[in-house]
Design a protein around this motif. Sequence first.
Motif, PDB file in Angstrom:
ATOM      1  N   ASN A   1       0.837  -1.202   0.000  1.00  0.00           N
ATOM      2  CA  ASN A   1       0.000   0.000   0.000  1.00  0.00           C
ATOM      3  C   ASN A   1       0.866   1.244   0.000  1.00  0.00           C
ATOM      4  OD1 ASN A   1      -2.186  -1.701   0.070  1.00  0.00           O
ATOM      5  ND2 ASN A   1      -2.640  -1.366   2.225  1.00  0.00           N
ATOM      6  N   SER A   2       0.397   2.291  -0.655  1.00  0.00           N
ATOM      7  CA  SER A   2       1.191   3.517  -0.785  1.00  0.00           C
ATOM      8  C   SER A   2       1.551   4.119   0.569  1.00  0.00           C
ATOM      9  CB  SER A   2       0.468   4.546  -1.654  1.00  0.00           C
ATOM     10  OG  SER A   2      -0.802   4.871  -1.111  1.00  0.00           O
ATOM     11  N   GLY A   3       0.699   3.974   1.565  1.00  0.00           N
ATOM     12  CA  GLY A   3       1.004   4.484   2.898  1.00  0.00           C
ATOM     13  C   GLY A   3       2.191   3.784   3.533  1.00  0.00           C
ATOM     14  N   GLU A   4       2.387   2.510   3.210  1.00  0.00           N
ATOM     15  CA  GLU A   4       3.545   1.770   3.731  1.00  0.00           C
ATOM     16  C   GLU A   4       4.832   2.312   3.124  1.00  0.00           C
ATOM     17  OE1 GLU A   4       3.465  -0.433   6.303  1.00  0.00           O
ATOM     18  OE2 GLU A   4       1.383   0.261   6.331  1.00  0.00           O
ATOM     19  N   ILE A   5       4.786   2.664   1.841  1.00  0.00           N
ATOM     20  CA  ILE A   5       5.946   3.302   1.191  1.00  0.00           C
ATOM     21  C   ILE A   5       6.284   4.584   1.941  1.00  0.00           C
ATOM     22  CG2 ILE A   5       6.728   4.498  -0.901  1.00  0.00           C
ATOM     23  CD1 ILE A   5       6.703   1.620  -1.481  1.00  0.00           C
ATOM     24  N   GLY A   6       5.254   5.338   2.316  1.00  0.00           N
ATOM     25  CA  GLY A   6       5.464   6.581   3.046  1.00  0.00           C
ATOM     26  C   GLY A   6       6.199   6.372   4.353  1.00  0.00           C
ATOM     27  N   LYS A   7       5.844   5.339   5.089  1.00  0.00           N
ATOM     28  CA  LYS A   7       6.520   5.050   6.359  1.00  0.00           C
ATOM     29  C   LYS A   7       7.995   4.738   6.135  1.00  0.00           C
ATOM     30  CE  LYS A   7       2.349   3.101   8.430  1.00  0.00           C
ATOM     31  NZ  LYS A   7       1.703   1.846   8.855  1.00  0.00           N
TER      32      LYS A   7
ATOM     33  N   ASN B   1      10.622   6.527 -10.651  1.00  0.00           N
ATOM     34  CA  ASN B   1       9.494   6.115 -11.493  1.00  0.00           C
ATOM     35  C   ASN B   1       8.617   7.269 -11.963  1.00  0.00           C
ATOM     36  OD1 ASN B   1       9.614   3.029 -11.414  1.00  0.00           O
ATOM     37  ND2 ASN B   1       9.823   3.599  -9.269  1.00  0.00           N
ATOM     38  N   GLY B   2       9.210   8.413 -12.195  1.00  0.00           N
ATOM     39  CA  GLY B   2       8.445   9.560 -12.671  1.00  0.00           C
ATOM     40  C   GLY B   2       7.627  10.235 -11.586  1.00  0.00           C
ATOM     41  N   GLY B   3       7.869   9.873 -10.340  1.00  0.00           N
ATOM     42  CA  GLY B   3       7.169  10.478  -9.205  1.00  0.00           C
ATOM     43  C   GLY B   3       6.152   9.535  -8.595  1.00  0.00           C
ATOM     44  N   LEU B   4       6.386   9.185  -7.360  1.00  0.00           N
ATOM     45  CA  LEU B   4       5.488   8.305  -6.619  1.00  0.00           C
ATOM     46  C   LEU B   4       4.670   9.126  -5.643  1.00  0.00           C
ATOM     47  CD1 LEU B   4       8.015   5.472  -5.688  1.00  0.00           C
ATOM     48  CD2 LEU B   4       6.476   5.551  -7.655  1.00  0.00           C
ATOM     49  N   ILE B   5       3.601   8.550  -5.149  1.00  0.00           N
ATOM     50  CA  ILE B   5       2.816   9.149  -4.075  1.00  0.00           C
ATOM     51  C   ILE B   5       2.986   8.233  -2.870  1.00  0.00           C
ATOM     52  CG2 ILE B   5       0.530   9.823  -3.260  1.00  0.00           C
ATOM     53  CD1 ILE B   5       1.560  11.635  -5.489  1.00  0.00           C
ATOM     54  N   SER B   6       3.554   8.772  -1.809  1.00  0.00           N
ATOM     55  CA  SER B   6       3.915   7.938  -0.666  1.00  0.00           C
ATOM     56  C   SER B   6       3.059   8.223   0.564  1.00  0.00           C
ATOM     57  CB  SER B   6       5.399   8.098  -0.348  1.00  0.00           C
ATOM     58  OG  SER B   6       5.706   9.455  -0.077  1.00  0.00           O
TER      59      SER B   6
END
Length: 133
Positions: free
Chosen positions: A67-73, A88-93
């Motif tokens: 999940n994108s929120g896990e990338i954020g952590k 990757n051209g910009g992720l949303i974390s």
Amino acid sequence: MNITLKQAEAAISAAKAKATEINTLMNIAVVDSGTNLVAFAHMDDAWLGSIDISQRKARTARYFNMNSGEIGKLSQPGGPLYNIEHSNGGLISFPGGVLIKNSEGAIIGAIGVSGDSVENDHIVAQAGAEAIK
């Protein structure tokens, strides 16, 4: 394995129902296992800026199978993935990107939702993903 259009539409329908239930407007994107856009919904009057964010959240979840929120952590200063959002051209974390799995547990795509708080984005995305199981 890839999500079908029928499954993607079911995920969007469930996500829209959850958004309506919690009284919010969302942009909802579903990508297949190769991160190609399969289906998209822009609820009337949802934020235009969230169109791109919803698609990037879905792709972020699939790129890294979390999940994108896990990338954020993991991408906080000092974290093992610090600065990954620039790849990757910009992720949303932040939350709102959720993997979609089939009944056997195989990843078949991802859903990304944007238009409200990240907590509500995640709730709506989760509802969409759960509609496929």
